[in-house]
Design an enzyme around this catalytic site. Structure first.
Site, PDB file in Angstrom:
ATOM      1  N   ASP A  22       5.512  -6.333  -2.399  1.00 52.43           N
ATOM      2  CA  ASP A  22       5.893  -4.951  -2.079  1.00 52.43           C
ATOM      3  C   ASP A  22       7.057  -4.376  -2.904  1.00 52.43           C
ATOM      4  O   ASP A  22       8.073  -5.046  -3.088  1.00 52.43           O
ATOM      5  CB  ASP A  22       6.362  -4.839  -0.625  1.00 52.43           C
ATOM      6  CG  ASP A  22       5.463  -5.507   0.367  1.00 52.43           C
ATOM      7  OD1 ASP A  22       4.401  -6.001  -0.021  1.00 52.43           O
ATOM      8  OD2 ASP A  22       5.833  -5.537   1.549  1.00 52.43           O
ATOM      9  N   GLU A 204       2.220  -2.881   8.821  1.00 51.29           N
ATOM     10  CA  GLU A 204       3.361  -3.270   7.998  1.00 51.29           C
ATOM     11  C   GLU A 204       3.857  -2.051   7.226  1.00 51.29           C
ATOM     12  O   GLU A 204       3.161  -1.042   7.106  1.00 51.29           O
ATOM     13  CB  GLU A 204       2.947  -4.338   6.970  1.00 51.29           C
ATOM     14  CG  GLU A 204       2.307  -5.577   7.566  1.00 51.29           C
ATOM     15  CD  GLU A 204       1.973  -6.650   6.526  1.00 51.29           C
ATOM     16  OE1 GLU A 204       2.321  -7.807   6.764  1.00 51.29           O
ATOM     17  OE2 GLU A 204       1.364  -6.334   5.487  1.00 51.29           O
TER      18      GLU A 204
HETATM   19  C1  FRU Z   1       3.606  -6.562   3.216  1.00 48.85           C
HETATM   20  C2  FRU Z   1       4.488  -7.687   3.721  1.00 48.85           C
HETATM   21  C3  FRU Z   1       5.613  -7.122   4.564  1.00 48.85           C
HETATM   22  C4  FRU Z   1       6.655  -8.189   4.465  1.00 48.85           C
HETATM   23  C5  FRU Z   1       6.482  -8.671   3.052  1.00 48.85           C
HETATM   24  C6  FRU Z   1       6.760 -10.140   2.873  1.00 48.85           C
HETATM   25  O1  FRU Z   1       2.908  -6.880   2.065  1.00 48.85           O
HETATM   26  O2  FRU Z   1       3.715  -8.619   4.453  1.00 48.85           O
HETATM   27  O3  FRU Z   1       5.231  -6.826   5.884  1.00 48.85           O
HETATM   28  O4  FRU Z   1       7.946  -7.707   4.711  1.00 48.85           O
HETATM   29  O5  FRU Z   1       5.154  -8.382   2.671  1.00 48.85           O
HETATM   30  O6  FRU Z   1       6.759 -10.487   1.530  1.00 48.85           O
END
Ligand code: FRU
Length: 462
Positions: A22, A204
């Site tokens: 992300d 998320e």
């Molecule tokens: C989304 C996610 C988020 C989390 C991160 C962990 O892709 O799963 O929810 O904070 O990636 O790397």
């Protein structure tokens, strides 16, 4: 240079090496756009998360910086946002100047060994030198729950009018809103969505942004979800509605997707950009992100997109457009892609609704097709024969997206990089982003009514 490796994007940010997912903490300050990102520098698969860092002055060229947040005794550094605390509400500023404050999730997997549970809570870090160095707040975490699993990805903004910071947080199958006067103490406001929208997976990376639509303020709640997206795996839905500082209410019951392609996830917007709403996503999909066939790094960001609301019938939909800033890379436009060179931008000028198909191909006979299917009123990207696909059984397929625009003509803009395509149809009402991995670059394009503009690599000067 590392930017010449096979599949290496020429228009999209990638870390020089290691894993990325992300985009995080995007904030603009004094001429610099900051992009942080979920990063595991020691491997090309997901692992203990850090915040990597890159900067840009034009949202096109990126400069990778040093890693800014490392895992600590509270856990790994998961996703989150950053704000410019101009009035120094947090008191974390210096010499009368407000700090940049990052609000992120600490993820502790300690519980995995003990009670079979992970814990997630929200923490702060701040910078008083415009993002060059960061200090974690000694009072971390600032927001926790006794049962903190799937309690993450805080996106914070200052809400003028109510004079409070608002945090939008993803909590398993819904969104929770919190408010704070100082970024340190948070109060629960409301929940949204347990019975709304798509629920094929965990919610998320949310975001809450406002637009002026026909002179009225409208709010859009962006919710990323994994899995359950229209073309499989992870994807981004959104809700249009109202927000009064406490409650979000949606003005529709249908599920809407910001990007129908499989490879735009976890996108959220920059803070402190005034009237522009600028989003960047992670150009991959959790279904196969850890398996894509790149060597020394994994994953890229999408191109930055400017978001707006567009009325279709009586409803407002999100519209994503590419930035004018991209034009600085443009060579001269022709209608003849005979000497095709990627990366490039391709345009289909408005034509009456009809079947259209474009075929990109290389000498090995691998091909990527994209088009409009009039009968089903859908756009598609077909990567069935696009190249290497053995790393995941669902990768090689035809991907569809409904046409949302109502008029009787179609048009689109397509940006092709070495291993990705971004299709923005009908001025960005229907968008598809998809990866592909051909054994050599596509050099041919069979396409009617095309305008072709070669784009220079953003790494040219490196
Ligand atoms: C989304 C996610 C988020 C989390 C991160 C962990 O892709 O799963 O929810 O904070 O990636 O790397």
């Amino acid at each position: 240079s590392v930017y010449e490796e096979p599949y290496r994007p020429q228009l999209h940010f990638t870390p020089k090496s290691g894993w990325m997912n992300d985009p995080n903490g995007m904030v603009y300050i004094n001429g610099v756009y900051h992009l942080f990102f979920q990063h595991y520098p020691d491997s090309t698969v997901w692992g203990p998360m850090h915040w990597g860092h890159a900067t840009s002055t034009d949202l096109v060229h990126w400069e990778e910086q040093s890693i800014k947040l490392f895992p600590d005794s509270l856990g790994w550094i998961f996703s989150g946002s950053a704000v410019y605390d101009q009035q120094n509400t947090s008191g974390l500023g210096k010499d009368g100047k407000g700090p940049l404050v990052a609000i992120f999730t600490h993820h502790s997997s300690d519980g995995e060994k003990t009670r079979g549970k992970d814990f997630q809570y929200q923490s702060l870090a701040y910078s008083n030198d415009e993002g060059k160095t960061w200090t974690k707040y000694e009072g971390n975490p600032v927001l926790r729950k006794p049962e903190g699993t799937d309690f993450r990805d805080p996106k914070v903004f200052w809400m003028a009018g109510v004079n409070k910071w608002i945090m939008t947080l993803a909590v398993k199958d819904h969104i929770e809103f919190y408010s704070s006067p100082d970024l340190k103490s948070w109060s629960y406001e409301s929940s949204f969505g347990a019975d709304k929208g798509a629920h094929g997976g965990v919610w998320e990376c949310p975001d809450l942004v406002s637009f002026l639509a026909d002179g009225k303020e409208k709010w859009v709640l962006i919710v990323n979800m994994n899995p359950g997206a229209p073309n499989g795996g992870s994807g981004t839905q959104y809700f249009v509605g109202d927000f009064d500082g406490r409650d979000f209410t949606a003005s529709h019951t249908d599920t809407r997707w910001m990007d129908f392609g499989p490879d735009n996830y976890a996108g959220v917007t920059w803070s402190n950009t005034g009237n522009r709403t600028l989003l960047i996503g992670w150009m991959s999909n959790w279904a196969y992100a850890n398996q894509v066939p790149t060597q020394n790094w994994r994953s890229a960001t999408t191109l930055v997109r400017e978001l707006a609301l567009q009325k279709v019938g009586n409803e407002y939909y999100l519209q994503s457009t590419l930035l004018n800033e991209l034009n600085q890379l443009a060579g001269s436009t022709t209608t003849d892609p005979a000497a095709l060179q990627l990366p490039a931008r391709f345009e289909l000028a408005a034509i009456p609704l009809q079947q259209v198909e474009w075929i990109f191909s290389n000498e090995a006979g691998e091909e990527l097709r994209l088009g409009f299917d009039k009968e089903s009123n859908r756009y598609y990207i077909d990567r069935t024969k696009a190249g290497e696909a053995s790393f995941h059984p669902d990768f090689a397929k035809r991907l569809y997206a409904p046409r949302i625009a109502a008029g009787d003509s179609i048009k689109w803009t397509v940006v092709m990089d070495h291993s990705s395509v971004e299709l923005l149809a009908d001025d960005g009402l229907t968008v598809m982003t998809a990866l592909f991995f051909p054994s050599s670059l596509y050099t041919n394009l069979n396409a009617p009514a095309v305008r072709y503009t070669p784009l220079e690599s953003i790494w040219k000067k490196k």
